[in-house]
Design a protein around this motif. Structure first.
Motif, mmCIF file in Angstrom:
data_model
loop_
_atom_site.group_PDB
_atom_site.id
_atom_site.type_symbol
_atom_site.label_atom_id
_atom_site.label_comp_id
_atom_site.label_asym_id
_atom_site.label_seq_id
_atom_site.Cartn_x
_atom_site.Cartn_y
_atom_site.Cartn_z
ATOM 1 N N ALA A 200 0.845 -1.200 0.000
ATOM 2 C CA ALA A 200 0.000 0.000 0.000
ATOM 3 C C ALA A 200 0.875 1.242 0.000
ATOM 4 O O ALA A 200 1.983 1.236 0.552
ATOM 5 C CB ALA A 200 -0.918 0.026 1.219
ATOM 6 N N ALA A 201 0.385 2.311 -0.621
ATOM 7 C CA ALA A 201 1.040 3.611 -0.527
ATOM 8 C C ALA A 201 0.741 4.209 0.844
ATOM 9 O O ALA A 201 -0.286 3.904 1.445
ATOM 10 C CB ALA A 201 0.537 4.533 -1.638
ATOM 11 N N PRO A 202 1.627 5.051 1.371
ATOM 12 C CA PRO A 202 1.378 5.641 2.691
ATOM 13 C C PRO A 202 0.206 6.608 2.667
ATOM 14 O O PRO A 202 -0.260 7.035 1.607
ATOM 15 C CB PRO A 202 2.690 6.373 3.002
ATOM 16 N N GLY A 203 -0.289 6.938 3.851
ATOM 17 C CA GLY A 203 -1.326 7.956 3.971
ATOM 18 C C GLY A 203 -2.731 7.405 3.916
ATOM 19 O O GLY A 203 -2.982 6.247 4.247
ATOM 20 N N ASP A 204 -3.669 8.258 3.476
ATOM 21 C CA ASP A 204 -5.085 7.919 3.495
ATOM 22 C C ASP A 204 -5.404 6.789 2.524
ATOM 23 O O ASP A 204 -4.871 6.722 1.421
ATOM 24 C CB ASP A 204 -5.932 9.144 3.135
ATOM 25 N N GLY A 205 -6.290 5.915 2.912
ATOM 26 C CA GLY A 205 -6.695 4.803 2.070
ATOM 27 C C GLY A 205 -7.489 3.808 2.889
ATOM 28 O O GLY A 205 -7.931 4.097 3.999
ATOM 29 N N CYS A 206 -7.667 2.617 2.338
ATOM 30 C CA CYS A 206 -8.466 1.579 3.000
ATOM 31 C C CYS A 206 -7.633 0.621 3.840
ATOM 32 O O CYS A 206 -8.178 -0.312 4.428
ATOM 33 C CB CYS A 206 -9.240 0.774 1.956
ATOM 34 N N PHE A 207 -6.305 0.820 3.882
ATOM 35 C CA PHE A 207 -5.475 -0.152 4.573
ATOM 36 C C PHE A 207 -5.413 0.085 6.076
ATOM 37 O O PHE A 207 -4.555 -0.454 6.756
ATOM 38 C CB PHE A 207 -4.056 -0.165 4.003
ATOM 39 N N GLY A 208 -6.290 0.892 6.608
ATOM 40 C CA GLY A 208 -6.377 1.045 8.049
ATOM 41 C C GLY A 208 -7.445 0.137 8.608
ATOM 42 O O GLY A 208 -7.480 -1.064 8.333
ATOM 43 N N ASP A 209 -8.350 0.707 9.375
ATOM 44 C CA ASP A 209 -9.390 -0.082 10.038
ATOM 45 C C ASP A 209 -10.317 -0.777 9.042
ATOM 46 O O ASP A 209 -10.770 -1.897 9.277
ATOM 47 C CB ASP A 209 -10.211 0.815 10.967
ATOM 48 N N CYS A 210 -10.609 -0.134 7.905
ATOM 49 C CA CYS A 210 -11.567 -0.711 6.946
ATOM 50 C C CYS A 210 -11.080 -2.054 6.431
ATOM 51 O O CYS A 210 -11.821 -3.039 6.414
ATOM 52 C CB CYS A 210 -11.787 0.238 5.768
ATOM 53 N N PHE A 211 -9.822 -2.112 5.984
ATOM 54 C CA PHE A 211 -9.293 -3.335 5.407
ATOM 55 C C PHE A 211 -9.184 -4.433 6.469
ATOM 56 O O PHE A 211 -9.580 -5.579 6.237
ATOM 57 C CB PHE A 211 -7.926 -3.061 4.780
ATOM 58 N N ALA A 212 -8.651 -4.078 7.629
ATOM 59 C CA ALA A 212 -8.519 -5.071 8.698
ATOM 60 C C ALA A 212 -9.879 -5.628 9.097
ATOM 61 O O ALA A 212 -10.037 -6.832 9.326
ATOM 62 C CB ALA A 212 -7.811 -4.448 9.896
ATOM 63 N N ALA A 213 -10.879 -4.748 9.183
ATOM 64 C CA ALA A 213 -12.221 -5.194 9.561
ATOM 65 C C ALA A 213 -12.824 -6.093 8.484
ATOM 66 O O ALA A 213 -13.479 -7.095 8.791
ATOM 67 C CB ALA A 213 -13.122 -3.985 9.809
ATOM 68 N N ALA A 214 -12.616 -5.752 7.215
ATOM 69 C CA ALA A 214 -13.135 -6.575 6.127
ATOM 70 C C ALA A 214 -12.487 -7.962 6.143
ATOM 71 O O ALA A 214 -13.163 -8.983 5.934
ATOM 72 C CB ALA A 214 -12.894 -5.886 4.786
ATOM 73 N N CYS A 215 -11.186 -8.014 6.397
ATOM 74 C CA CYS A 215 -10.496 -9.303 6.481
ATOM 75 C C CYS A 215 -11.019 -10.112 7.667
ATOM 76 O O CYS A 215 -11.219 -11.338 7.560
ATOM 77 C CB CYS A 215 -8.994 -9.095 6.603
ATOM 78 N N ALA A 216 -11.253 -9.444 8.794
ATOM 79 C CA ALA A 216 -11.774 -10.148 9.970
ATOM 80 C C ALA A 216 -13.151 -10.737 9.679
ATOM 81 O O ALA A 216 -13.452 -11.875 10.069
ATOM 82 C CB ALA A 216 -11.832 -9.189 11.164
ATOM 83 N N ARG A 217 -13.995 -9.965 8.953
ATOM 84 C CA ARG A 217 -15.315 -10.491 8.606
ATOM 85 C C ARG A 217 -15.198 -11.695 7.665
ATOM 86 O O ARG A 217 -16.037 -12.595 7.691
ATOM 87 C CB ARG A 217 -16.156 -9.398 7.944
ATOM 88 N N ALA A 218 -14.143 -11.705 6.845
ATOM 89 C CA ALA A 218 -13.926 -12.824 5.933
ATOM 90 C C ALA A 218 -13.249 -14.000 6.626
ATOM 91 O O ALA A 218 -13.083 -15.063 6.014
ATOM 92 C CB ALA A 218 -13.086 -12.372 4.746
ATOM 93 N N GLY A 219 -12.831 -13.807 7.894
ATOM 94 C CA GLY A 219 -12.297 -14.916 8.672
ATOM 95 C C GLY A 219 -10.791 -15.080 8.666
ATOM 96 O O GLY A 219 -10.288 -16.160 8.956
ATOM 97 N N PHE A 220 -10.056 -13.998 8.368
ATOM 98 C CA PHE A 220 -8.598 -14.135 8.395
ATOM 99 C C PHE A 220 -7.954 -12.802 8.774
ATOM 100 O O PHE A 220 -8.585 -11.750 8.750
ATOM 101 C CB PHE A 220 -8.061 -14.616 7.046
ATOM 102 N N THR A 221 -6.682 -12.878 9.134
ATOM 103 C CA THR A 221 -5.862 -11.703 9.402
ATOM 104 C C THR A 221 -4.872 -11.550 8.260
ATOM 105 O O THR A 221 -4.187 -12.521 7.908
ATOM 106 C CB THR A 221 -5.090 -11.860 10.726
#
Length: 335
Positions: A200-221
């Motif tokens: 990921a490029a630094p700064g604003d984007g989906c690689f913060g809470d959104c991505f981690a939460a989506a992965c958790a909902r899909a059942g993985f880290t």
């Protein structure tokens, strides 16, 4: 020596970081130079402002007094400068368009369309990794418009008094090398990417809470996430070392493919912001229309996505009548 605002900023930086060394790094100065400046400030004020030992720098009673005054004066002066910048241009015709963008897929097309329509206008661009930085620059009169985005239902920067309009909503795609085993699929389940490394490029984007939460909902880290500039991200994906998230209107790159994520676990909302009291507010509607046209131009390079959009009316150009498009609580209204 007469005390100046820059000296107060030095005192505040040392107090906030708790260290002359850290403050020097924050201010972009060499540590000896900052130490010498602090000594001159202390001589001008008649006593030491900090007690310094191995644990860092802590304000003395005199230091606390100076800090109390500085924390009032600095914001007040910043407000004065911002208001003066806006007032200075309030009576002039708008012939200058200063855009700031964060990884925007439409900035180039927006500038192209505006330059064609207003050949006499002075147009400039500024790139940043941070929507907060752009909002602050717009509020301070240093930029006219901020073109950025937010993931999911997140709100844009709210503390700078900007008007924000939602231009479009897109599903977030995944960027893969063309030889990837899943590259021939029309869409990919996020869980099927659980063994991938990401970049990921630094700064604003989906690689913060959104991505981690989506992965958790899909059942993985998610596994390791590299950080690189945009060119570095492309190189790592092309080398097969990682995959990346990207916007649906990401420009096609030879050797790489973009694919939808099944079920749209991540959404990206493209936003335009400006200050309501700035001269730019007088041409905001025109810039909004031009930005929407630039977004439509960008879709032409993505025939598969264009074919997908009519079946998914919650995506594409923002519709003010669509449920949820008018987000007054977040300071956003849709185009």
């Amino acid at each position: 020596m007469n005390l100046e605002l820059r000296h107060l900023r030095v005192v505040c930086a040392i107090a906030e970081t708790g260290s002359v060394t850290k403050a020097a790094s924050t201010l972009g100065l060499a540590q000896p130079a900052l130490t010498a400046q602090l000594q001159r400030i202390e001589r001008a004020l008649g006593g030491p402002l900090f007690e310094r030992d191995r644990r860092g720098a802590r304000p003395t009673a005199l230091g606390e007094l100076v800090l109390d005054r500085a924390r009032v004066l600095l914001p007040a002066m910043k407000g004065l400068q911002d208001e003066a910048a806006r007032l200075a241009g309030a009576g002039d015709p708008v012939t200058r368009y200063r855009f700031g963008g964060v990884n925007s897929p439409i900035l180039g097309r927006l500038v192209h369309r505006l330059a064609a329509a207003r050949p006499e206008a002075q147009i400039s661009t500024y790139a940043s990794w941070s929507g907060d930085e752009l909002a602050q620059l717009v509020a301070g009169g240093r930029l006219d418009f901020a073109l950025t985005g937010v993931c999911g239902d997140a709100a844009p920067p709210a503390e700078f008094g900007l008007c924000w309009r939602e231009l479009a909503v897109d599903p977030v795609f995944v960027l893969l090398p063309q030889r990837h085993p899943m590259a021939d699929r029309e869409e990919i389940r996020l869980v099927d990417l659980s063994r991938e490394q990401w970049v990921a490029a630094p700064g604003d984007g989906c690689f913060g809470d959104c991505f981690a939460a989506a992965c958790a909902r899909a059942g993985f880290t998610p596994r390791k996430v590299y950080e690189a500039d945009v060119r570095g991200c492309l190189d790592l994906v092309d080398a097969g070392e990682a995959v990346a998230l990207c916007q649906a209107t990401f420009r096609p790159v030879a050797g790489l493919v973009t694919r939808r994520l099944a079920g749209v676990p991540l959404r990206w909302r493209l936003l335009l912001g400006w200050h309501p009291d700035a001269p730019a507010a007088r041409v905001a509607d025109t810039v909004l229309e031009t930005a929407v046209a630039a977004y439509t131009d960008a879709l032409a390079n993505h025939p598969d996505y264009l074919a997908w959009l009519p079946r998914h009316p919650d995506f594409g150009v923002a519709d003010p009548t669509r449920r949820g498009a008018n987000r007054l609580s977040a300071g956003i209204t849709a185009v």
